[in-house]
Design a protein around this motif. Structure first.
Motif, mmCIF file in Angstrom:
data_model
loop_
_atom_site.group_PDB
_atom_site.id
_atom_site.type_symbol
_atom_site.label_atom_id
_atom_site.label_comp_id
_atom_site.label_asym_id
_atom_site.label_seq_id
_atom_site.Cartn_x
_atom_site.Cartn_y
_atom_site.Cartn_z
ATOM 1 N N GLY A 56 0.796 -1.224 0.000
ATOM 2 C CA GLY A 56 0.000 0.000 0.000
ATOM 3 C C GLY A 56 0.825 1.268 0.000
ATOM 4 N N ARG A 57 2.113 1.156 -0.257
ATOM 5 C CA ARG A 57 3.012 2.309 -0.290
ATOM 6 C C ARG A 57 3.975 2.165 -1.455
ATOM 7 N NH1 ARG A 57 3.091 1.021 5.937
ATOM 8 N NH2 ARG A 57 2.365 -0.841 4.923
ATOM 9 N N ALA A 58 4.427 3.289 -1.991
ATOM 10 C CA ALA A 58 5.495 3.270 -2.990
ATOM 11 C C ALA A 58 6.810 3.196 -2.223
ATOM 12 C CB ALA A 58 5.443 4.532 -3.848
ATOM 13 N N ASN A 59 7.567 2.131 -2.420
ATOM 14 C CA ASN A 59 8.811 1.881 -1.693
ATOM 15 C C ASN A 59 9.998 2.355 -2.517
ATOM 16 O OD1 ASN A 59 8.331 -0.448 0.716
ATOM 17 N ND2 ASN A 59 6.699 -0.268 -0.798
ATOM 18 N N LEU A 60 10.699 3.371 -2.026
ATOM 19 C CA LEU A 60 11.903 3.867 -2.680
ATOM 20 C C LEU A 60 13.093 3.581 -1.776
ATOM 21 C CD1 LEU A 60 9.446 6.088 -3.342
ATOM 22 C CD2 LEU A 60 11.261 6.943 -4.785
ATOM 23 N N VAL A 61 14.112 2.943 -2.334
ATOM 24 C CA VAL A 61 15.295 2.587 -1.558
ATOM 25 C C VAL A 61 16.478 3.361 -2.114
ATOM 26 C CG1 VAL A 61 16.840 0.730 -0.836
ATOM 27 C CG2 VAL A 61 14.377 0.295 -1.026
ATOM 28 N N LEU A 62 17.099 4.148 -1.237
ATOM 29 C CA LEU A 62 18.284 4.921 -1.597
ATOM 30 C C LEU A 62 19.490 4.043 -1.299
ATOM 31 C CD1 LEU A 62 19.291 7.668 -2.605
ATOM 32 C CD2 LEU A 62 19.188 8.484 -0.247
ATOM 33 N N SER A 63 20.147 3.547 -2.361
ATOM 34 C CA SER A 63 21.253 2.609 -2.190
ATOM 35 C C SER A 63 22.176 2.638 -3.409
ATOM 36 C CB SER A 63 20.720 1.188 -1.995
ATOM 37 O OG SER A 63 21.756 0.246 -2.020
ATOM 38 N N ARG A 64 23.462 2.604 -3.133
ATOM 39 C CA ARG A 64 24.431 2.508 -4.223
ATOM 40 C C ARG A 64 24.667 1.061 -4.639
ATOM 41 N NH1 ARG A 64 26.434 6.508 -0.813
ATOM 42 N NH2 ARG A 64 27.665 4.974 0.316
ATOM 43 N N SER A 65 24.300 0.092 -3.788
ATOM 44 C CA SER A 65 24.670 -1.302 -4.049
ATOM 45 C C SER A 65 23.506 -2.249 -4.344
ATOM 46 C CB SER A 65 25.451 -1.852 -2.845
ATOM 47 O OG SER A 65 24.641 -1.847 -1.690
ATOM 48 N N MET A 66 22.289 -1.855 -4.086
ATOM 49 C CA MET A 66 21.156 -2.767 -4.257
ATOM 50 C C MET A 66 20.878 -3.016 -5.734
ATOM 51 S SD MET A 66 17.445 -2.359 -2.540
ATOM 52 C CE MET A 66 16.991 -3.789 -1.633
ATOM 53 N N ALA A 67 20.444 -4.241 -6.041
ATOM 54 C CA ALA A 67 20.091 -4.582 -7.418
ATOM 55 C C ALA A 67 18.918 -3.725 -7.890
ATOM 56 C CB ALA A 67 19.729 -6.063 -7.515
ATOM 57 N N GLU A 68 19.014 -3.235 -9.107
ATOM 58 C CA GLU A 68 17.978 -2.345 -9.654
ATOM 59 C C GLU A 68 16.644 -3.061 -9.865
ATOM 60 O OE1 GLU A 68 18.235 0.907 -11.465
ATOM 61 O OE2 GLU A 68 20.331 1.328 -11.042
ATOM 62 N N GLN A 69 16.673 -4.347 -10.094
ATOM 63 C CA GLN A 69 15.457 -5.082 -10.447
ATOM 64 C C GLN A 69 14.818 -5.783 -9.255
ATOM 65 O OE1 GLN A 69 14.174 -4.643 -13.443
ATOM 66 N NE2 GLN A 69 15.927 -3.355 -13.914
ATOM 67 N N THR A 70 14.923 -5.220 -8.077
ATOM 68 C CA THR A 70 14.294 -5.811 -6.904
ATOM 69 C C THR A 70 12.787 -5.568 -7.000
ATOM 70 O OG1 THR A 70 16.296 -5.368 -5.636
ATOM 71 C CG2 THR A 70 14.301 -5.872 -4.393
#
Length: 165
Positions: A56-70
């Protein structure tokens, strides 16, 4: 942009990638407040979510290392990319939900904060960057959390001089 956090009397926020305390009333309030909004978090905060992206929320993750296609999240590599992505959610409130580094980076841009506070001090390995009163934020509301006999409090702070984001 607003922030939401649960802190103890020393402004600790985490222990071993979990919040320093789990309070059902706080979890319920968190869900009610953030439902339908955009939430911004770091990778470690995302990894700590037991069921993945918050529904129920738009999840934005600020990360230099996380995979883009999560699945279920939007990954932003830096503040410029976050700013651009948040433009897609202008019709929703935006809440910064942690952790420490994300709070540190986005604190100057936040207009308000919802803090669940207790004067108790818990074991911790992560603290809020700087307690809001030390930054000149104004306490506008301070209410006891129901059924906690005043030990926990919901506090509302206002940043008197937020920077534009």
């Amino acid at each position: 942009m607003k922030l939401i956090a649960a802190v103890d009397g020393a402004w600790h926020i985490g222990w071993e990638n979990r919040t320093v305390y789990r309070l059902p009333q706080d979890l319920h309030a968190f869900r009610q407040i953030t439902l339908g909004s955009a939430v911004v978090m770091g990778r470690k905060t995302f990894d700590s979510l037991p069921e993945g992206p918050l529904d129920g929320r738009a999840n934005l993750v600020l990360s230099r290392s996380m995979a883009e296609q999560t699945p279920g999240i939007t990954v932003c590599r830096d503040l410029d990319q976050l700013r651009a992505r948040l433009a897609d959610f202008q019709d929703r409130p935006c809440w910064v939900i942690g952790g420490r580094e994300i709070y540190r980076q986005l604190l100057p841009f936040c207009t308000h904060a919802r803090i669940t506070y207790t004067s108790r001090i818990y074991p911790a390995d992560c603290s809020f960057p700087t307690p809001l009163p030390e930054l000149g934020w104004v306490l506008e509301a301070d209410e006891p959390v129901p059924d906690t006999y005043g030990v926990f409090r919901f506090q509302e702070y206002r940043n008197p001089a937020p920077e534009p984001f």
